[in-house]
Structure formats: structure tokens, C-alpha cells
Scaffold this motif. Sequence first.
Motif, PDB file in Angstrom:
ATOM      1  N   LEU A 285      -0.690 -30.552 -44.188  1.00  9.56           N
ATOM      2  CA  LEU A 285      -1.736 -31.243 -43.434  1.00  9.56           C
ATOM      3  C   LEU A 285      -2.320 -30.339 -42.354  1.00  9.56           C
ATOM      4  CD1 LEU A 285      -0.170 -34.804 -42.993  1.00  9.56           C
ATOM      5  CD2 LEU A 285      -2.206 -34.224 -44.315  1.00  9.56           C
ATOM      6  N   LEU A 286      -1.449 -29.583 -41.715  1.00  8.84           N
ATOM      7  CA  LEU A 286      -1.904 -28.701 -40.643  1.00  8.84           C
ATOM      8  C   LEU A 286      -2.872 -27.652 -41.194  1.00  8.84           C
ATOM      9  CD1 LEU A 286      -1.519 -28.261 -37.649  1.00  8.84           C
ATOM     10  CD2 LEU A 286       0.414 -26.772 -38.147  1.00  8.84           C
ATOM     11  N   ARG A 287      -2.537 -27.079 -42.341  1.00 12.81           N
ATOM     12  CA  ARG A 287      -3.437 -26.103 -42.946  1.00 12.81           C
ATOM     13  C   ARG A 287      -4.760 -26.756 -43.364  1.00 12.81           C
ATOM     14  NH1 ARG A 287       1.577 -24.746 -45.416  1.00 12.81           N
ATOM     15  NH2 ARG A 287       2.443 -22.801 -44.592  1.00 12.81           N
ATOM     16  N   ILE A 292     -10.609 -27.768 -42.618  1.00 11.63           N
ATOM     17  CA  ILE A 292     -11.683 -28.739 -42.365  1.00 11.63           C
ATOM     18  C   ILE A 292     -12.423 -28.403 -41.079  1.00 11.63           C
ATOM     19  CG2 ILE A 292     -12.158 -31.149 -41.810  1.00 11.63           C
ATOM     20  CD1 ILE A 292      -9.817 -31.882 -43.692  1.00 11.63           C
ATOM     21  N   ARG A 293     -11.680 -28.048 -40.057  1.00 17.76           N
ATOM     22  CA  ARG A 293     -12.321 -27.700 -38.788  1.00 17.76           C
ATOM     23  C   ARG A 293     -13.240 -26.496 -38.944  1.00 17.76           C
ATOM     24  NH1 ARG A 293      -7.702 -26.297 -35.203  1.00 17.76           N
ATOM     25  NH2 ARG A 293      -9.369 -25.522 -33.879  1.00 17.76           N
ATOM     26  N   THR A 294     -12.755 -25.492 -39.673  1.00 17.21           N
ATOM     27  CA  THR A 294     -13.572 -24.296 -39.892  1.00 17.21           C
ATOM     28  C   THR A 294     -14.822 -24.626 -40.711  1.00 17.21           C
ATOM     29  OG1 THR A 294     -11.594 -22.922 -39.825  1.00 17.21           O
ATOM     30  CG2 THR A 294     -13.552 -21.959 -40.798  1.00 17.21           C
ATOM     31  N   LEU A 296     -16.343 -27.495 -40.957  1.00 16.63           N
ATOM     32  CA  LEU A 296     -17.275 -28.274 -40.131  1.00 16.63           C
ATOM     33  C   LEU A 296     -18.037 -27.382 -39.167  1.00 16.63           C
ATOM     34  CD1 LEU A 296     -15.259 -31.507 -39.270  1.00 16.63           C
ATOM     35  CD2 LEU A 296     -17.318 -31.346 -40.662  1.00 16.63           C
ATOM     36  N   TYR A 297     -17.338 -26.409 -38.631  1.00 19.39           N
ATOM     37  CA  TYR A 297     -17.993 -25.496 -37.695  1.00 19.39           C
ATOM     38  C   TYR A 297     -19.148 -24.758 -38.383  1.00 19.39           C
ATOM     39  CZ  TYR A 297     -18.752 -21.217 -35.029  1.00 19.39           C
ATOM     40  OH  TYR A 297     -19.322 -20.182 -34.362  1.00 19.39           O
ATOM     41  N   TYR A 298     -18.866 -24.183 -39.552  1.00 17.78           N
ATOM     42  CA  TYR A 298     -19.910 -23.441 -40.245  1.00 17.78           C
ATOM     43  C   TYR A 298     -20.978 -24.366 -40.818  1.00 17.78           C
ATOM     44  CZ  TYR A 298     -17.138 -19.231 -39.678  1.00 17.78           C
ATOM     45  OH  TYR A 298     -16.460 -18.174 -39.139  1.00 17.78           O
ATOM     46  N   LEU A 299     -20.607 -25.583 -41.188  1.00 19.79           N
ATOM     47  CA  LEU A 299     -21.600 -26.560 -41.648  1.00 19.79           C
ATOM     48  C   LEU A 299     -22.585 -26.887 -40.538  1.00 19.79           C
ATOM     49  CD1 LEU A 299     -22.742 -28.631 -43.646  1.00 19.79           C
ATOM     50  CD2 LEU A 299     -20.993 -30.251 -42.824  1.00 19.79           C
ATOM     51  N   ALA A 300     -22.042 -27.167 -39.353  1.00 16.33           N
ATOM     52  CA  ALA A 300     -22.915 -27.484 -38.225  1.00 16.33           C
ATOM     53  C   ALA A 300     -23.808 -26.298 -37.874  1.00 16.33           C
ATOM     54  CB  ALA A 300     -22.067 -27.873 -37.019  1.00 16.33           C
ATOM     55  N   LYS A 301     -23.227 -25.109 -37.901  1.00 20.51           N
ATOM     56  CA  LYS A 301     -23.997 -23.911 -37.581  1.00 20.51           C
ATOM     57  C   LYS A 301     -25.111 -23.694 -38.602  1.00 20.51           C
ATOM     58  CE  LYS A 301     -23.305 -19.063 -36.326  1.00 20.51           C
ATOM     59  NZ  LYS A 301     -22.312 -17.970 -36.178  1.00 20.51           N
ATOM     60  N   THR A 302     -24.815 -23.924 -39.885  1.00 20.03           N
ATOM     61  CA  THR A 302     -25.815 -23.759 -40.940  1.00 20.03           C
ATOM     62  C   THR A 302     -26.936 -24.779 -40.810  1.00 20.03           C
ATOM     63  OG1 THR A 302     -24.128 -22.896 -42.439  1.00 20.03           O
ATOM     64  CG2 THR A 302     -26.159 -23.712 -43.435  1.00 20.03           C
ATOM     65  N   LEU A 303     -26.574 -26.049 -40.539  1.00 22.67           N
ATOM     66  CA  LEU A 303     -27.588 -27.083 -40.369  1.00 22.67           C
ATOM     67  C   LEU A 303     -28.536 -26.756 -39.228  1.00 22.67           C
ATOM     68  CD1 LEU A 303     -25.483 -30.341 -40.896  1.00 22.67           C
ATOM     69  CD2 LEU A 303     -27.289 -29.456 -42.395  1.00 22.67           C
ATOM     70  N   MET A 304     -27.975 -26.333 -38.118  1.00 23.75           N
ATOM     71  CA  MET A 304     -28.818 -26.016 -36.973  1.00 23.75           C
ATOM     72  C   MET A 304     -29.696 -24.805 -37.247  1.00 23.75           C
ATOM     73  SD  MET A 304     -26.203 -26.748 -33.848  1.00 23.75           S
ATOM     74  CE  MET A 304     -27.494 -26.443 -32.651  1.00 23.75           C
ATOM     75  N   THR A 305     -29.148 -23.810 -37.942  1.00 21.42           N
ATOM     76  CA  THR A 305     -29.951 -22.623 -38.294  1.00 21.42           C
ATOM     77  C   THR A 305     -31.091 -23.010 -39.225  1.00 21.42           C
ATOM     78  OG1 THR A 305     -28.023 -21.195 -38.051  1.00 21.42           O
ATOM     79  CG2 THR A 305     -29.867 -20.331 -39.324  1.00 21.42           C
ATOM     80  N   ASN A 306     -30.778 -23.872 -40.209  1.00 26.17           N
ATOM     81  CA  ASN A 306     -31.819 -24.316 -41.140  1.00 26.17           C
ATOM     82  C   ASN A 306     -32.910 -25.109 -40.419  1.00 26.17           C
ATOM     83  OD1 ASN A 306     -30.498 -23.115 -43.255  1.00 26.17           O
ATOM     84  ND2 ASN A 306     -29.504 -25.011 -43.959  1.00 26.17           N
ATOM     85  N   GLN A 307     -32.526 -25.923 -39.452  1.00 25.59           N
ATOM     86  CA  GLN A 307     -33.532 -26.675 -38.702  1.00 25.59           C
ATOM     87  C   GLN A 307     -34.439 -25.740 -37.910  1.00 25.59           C
ATOM     88  OE1 GLN A 307     -31.204 -29.360 -36.402  1.00 25.59           O
ATOM     89  NE2 GLN A 307     -30.921 -30.823 -38.073  1.00 25.59           N
ATOM     90  N   GLU A 308     -33.817 -24.736 -37.310  1.00 24.07           N
ATOM     91  CA  GLU A 308     -34.630 -23.762 -36.558  1.00 24.07           C
ATOM     92  C   GLU A 308     -35.576 -23.012 -37.484  1.00 24.07           C
ATOM     93  OE1 GLU A 308     -31.827 -21.331 -34.580  1.00 24.07           O
ATOM     94  OE2 GLU A 308     -31.241 -22.885 -33.104  1.00 24.07           O
ATOM     95  N   THR A 374      -4.647 -31.907 -34.995  1.00 26.28           N
ATOM     96  CA  THR A 374      -4.016 -30.635 -35.362  1.00 26.28           C
ATOM     97  C   THR A 374      -2.943 -30.242 -34.360  1.00 26.28           C
ATOM     98  OG1 THR A 374      -6.059 -29.911 -36.424  1.00 26.28           O
ATOM     99  CG2 THR A 374      -4.466 -28.211 -35.838  1.00 26.28           C
ATOM    100  N   ARG A 375      -3.245 -30.409 -33.075  1.00 26.77           N
ATOM    101  CA  ARG A 375      -2.283 -30.048 -32.042  1.00 26.77           C
ATOM    102  C   ARG A 375      -0.997 -30.887 -32.174  1.00 26.77           C
ATOM    103  NH1 ARG A 375      -5.306 -30.919 -28.205  1.00 26.77           N
ATOM    104  NH2 ARG A 375      -6.126 -28.803 -27.925  1.00 26.77           N
ATOM    105  N   LYS A 376      -1.167 -32.210 -32.381  1.00 19.81           N
ATOM    106  CA  LYS A 376       0.002 -33.081 -32.526  1.00 19.81           C
ATOM    107  C   LYS A 376       0.784 -32.727 -33.789  1.00 19.81           C
ATOM    108  CE  LYS A 376      -1.979 -37.028 -30.049  1.00 19.81           C
ATOM    109  NZ  LYS A 376      -2.426 -38.428 -30.145  1.00 19.81           N
ATOM    110  N   GLN A 377       0.053 -32.451 -34.865  1.00 19.89           N
ATOM    111  CA  GLN A 377       0.724 -32.117 -36.118  1.00 19.89           C
ATOM    112  C   GLN A 377       1.480 -30.804 -35.986  1.00 19.89           C
ATOM    113  OE1 GLN A 377       0.387 -34.436 -38.360  1.00 19.89           O
ATOM    114  NE2 GLN A 377       1.664 -33.551 -39.943  1.00 19.89           N
TER     115      GLN A 377
END
Length: 406
Positions: A285-287, A292-294, A296-308, A374-377
Motif C-alpha cells: 500500500l505504501l508503494r 499515486i502521489r507522483t 497526481l503531481y505530474y497529471l496536475a502539472k500536465t493539465l496546467m501546462t496544457n491550459q497555458e 502515506t505517513r501513517k502507513q
Amino acid sequence: MNSNVDILVVDDDKVVQKIVKRSLESEGITVRSALNGEDGLAKAYNSTPDIILLDVEMPGLSGYEVCHQLRENPRTSNVPVVFISSHSSLRERMQGYEAGADDYLVKPFDPEHLMAKIRVLIKYLEQKASLEKQYKLAEKAALAAMAGTSELGVAMDFMTKIFSYNSYETLAQGFFLATGKFGLNCCLLIVDEGGSYWFATDGNISPLEKEMIEMAEKETRIIDFGSRTIVNYPGICLLVRNMPIEDMERYGRTKDILPVFLQGMEAKIHALQTELALMQQSEDLLRSFGRIRTDLYYLAKTLMTNQEDSAKVMHQMIRDLNLDLLRMALDDDQEKYLLNRIESAIEEAAKRIDASPFIANSLSNVFLNLKTVTRKQRILVETFIARHTAGPAEEVVIEDDNIELF
């Protein structure tokens, strides 16, 4: 009637004293008298009676107060007390019971009624004395049995410590430490989905011993051959190399206590297997959370870049249209009309696709929640690892905790 019975009558009514004394002494019972609570307590403490007849209403200390003090004193705490009262309501009886009385006698009473209650109490005292005698004999026999053997104490000590062991190795070491006190030399096999784990008192297991343990009929709980004994339990098998066949009494006790050891070990093995499975699940689960966090980070970055990029494309399109309209030689009104329509449509489209604040807030919340989980896990995984490894726990590698979306 038992002439050794000693009864103390505490009552300020001399008539009642005479009636009780005449009735009881005719049955060979010793009767002592006290006219108030203070005198009654003094006589009871000086020489403990077998039964106390106690008046409820007396000058000075009431019967309730006297009974309460009798119950607090170790010398008289178990002496049966019969309250004597002219009141017979349930409330008075409940008060007497709360004060510690064993029975209740209502004035005026017949001598036969008094004797019936006394006989019941004397029978109770005789039964109590008999039970106490039997208990002392049984206790003496039990203490003698425990003093003659240390096997039970060793087993209890092992069962007390068994859940502090955090691996098959420490469990086996604790078992050999306990069986070593019996003088036993043992081989132990523990089987789980991960494989077979062999242990021995002296660290050495011959190939033949392994074959015998593996080939032993698992449906048979105990197999005896010479001075050897194999004991089978699901997931665990024990070979005792040196059963004390020269001392059949000790041999029998040893055979009786070995299943106790293995039952406790079986429960602990199941607990260890569950903990190890949970630890593996937690690591997975931790992995997963890290990936998932990584993502999401790149997904958000890609969406914002595409909007720009989309906004830049729209603005460039407006500039190109202005140049194209100039080449078309349209009237000013026509050109202005077309530019306004195109610009309005582009602005409206830009508003609809420009969801940057909403996306940022939503993904930030998801990211923070994943970060907390993640921290708790990770804490849970590190706790499990610390329990199941002798050295420091290896940290599970995941993506950097300090990634910031915006």
C-alpha cells in the motif's frame, strides 16, 4: 443439640434475655448476655461467639451500628448475626441485610421459632467448618503437588512470555529454554506458506531426523518410538530425542505438558503469520500511495501546462485573424463585427476550459490526504519491521514527501 455452641444475646429488654436464655440453655447451649451495644461488642471481641442475637433498637449504639462494627472486625466478621426487632416490614429486613445480618427474628417470638432458626444456623456453621476443613486439605495437597514438580511453573512462565516473541527464531529459542528445564533435547519444524523452518536445541538436525519428522503421520497427534516422541500440530512438529522413559511418572507428566506448549506456539505462529501478511500488505500500500502521489503531481502539472498552451494558441489565433482580416479588405463595420464575435467566442471558450483554480484545489486536497495516509502507513510498516528484525528497520523508498503541486 451441640453443647459447645456459644451464643451472645445483645438486648436491653431483660424479658427477652430471660426467654432466650431459658429456651437455649434447655438445649445445652451456652448463653451470654449484654444489655447494650457497647457491652455486646466488648464481649464479642473478648471471646468470639458462634452466633449473635442482636436487638435493633437499643440505647446508645443501635443494632445496625453494632452489626456494622462486628463486620469490620476480622475476629467477628464471619459470625452469624440474627436481628431481633418488633418491626417486620420489608424495609426493616432490607436494612438488616444491608447492615450484614444473616437472619431476622420478629418480637414477640415463640421459643420453638427461635430454636428453629438457631438449628439452621448451627447446621450452617457445621457445614462451613466441614467445607473449610476440606478446602484446607485440598489446598495442602495442591501445594504439595506443585512443590514436588516445577513443570507447571515452567509451562506457565513460557505461556506468559510467548506473545513477546516476534519471530520464529525467538519463539523457538524460548521453547528450547523452557524444555531445557525439563532436560529435553528437541527438534522443531515450523511450516508456513513461505517454506519450512528447522530449529534444534543443540542447533544440529540430522537428515534422518528431518525425514522422520516430514514423513510422520500428520493425523496422529503423538507418535512414540523408544525414547523418542513426535508431537504433531498444524504448521508445527516436534521431535523429542530423549523422553524420560526411565521415570514413567515424569514421562507421563512430560507427555501431558508438551501439547500445552505446542498449542500456545500454534496460536503464536498464526499471530506471526498474520502480522507478516499485514506488514507485506502495508508495504504494498505504501508503494502504491507513493506512485499515486507522483502520478497526481505530474497529471496536475500536465493539465496546467496544457491550459497555458491552449490560452497561448487562442491568443495567437486572434492575432493571426487580425492580419487575415486586413488582407480581406472588409469594411470597418464588417471587420469590427467579425472580430468582436470571434473574440467573444474565444473568451467564452477560454473561461470554460480554464479550470485551473478548481483543479489546483481538488488535486491539492487529494495530494495532502494521500500524504497523511502515506505517513501513517509508513509508521505502521516501520513498527512491524522493528518487531520482526533484530537490526534497524530498512526504510521503504517512496517519492519525496516534499513535492509541492503549486
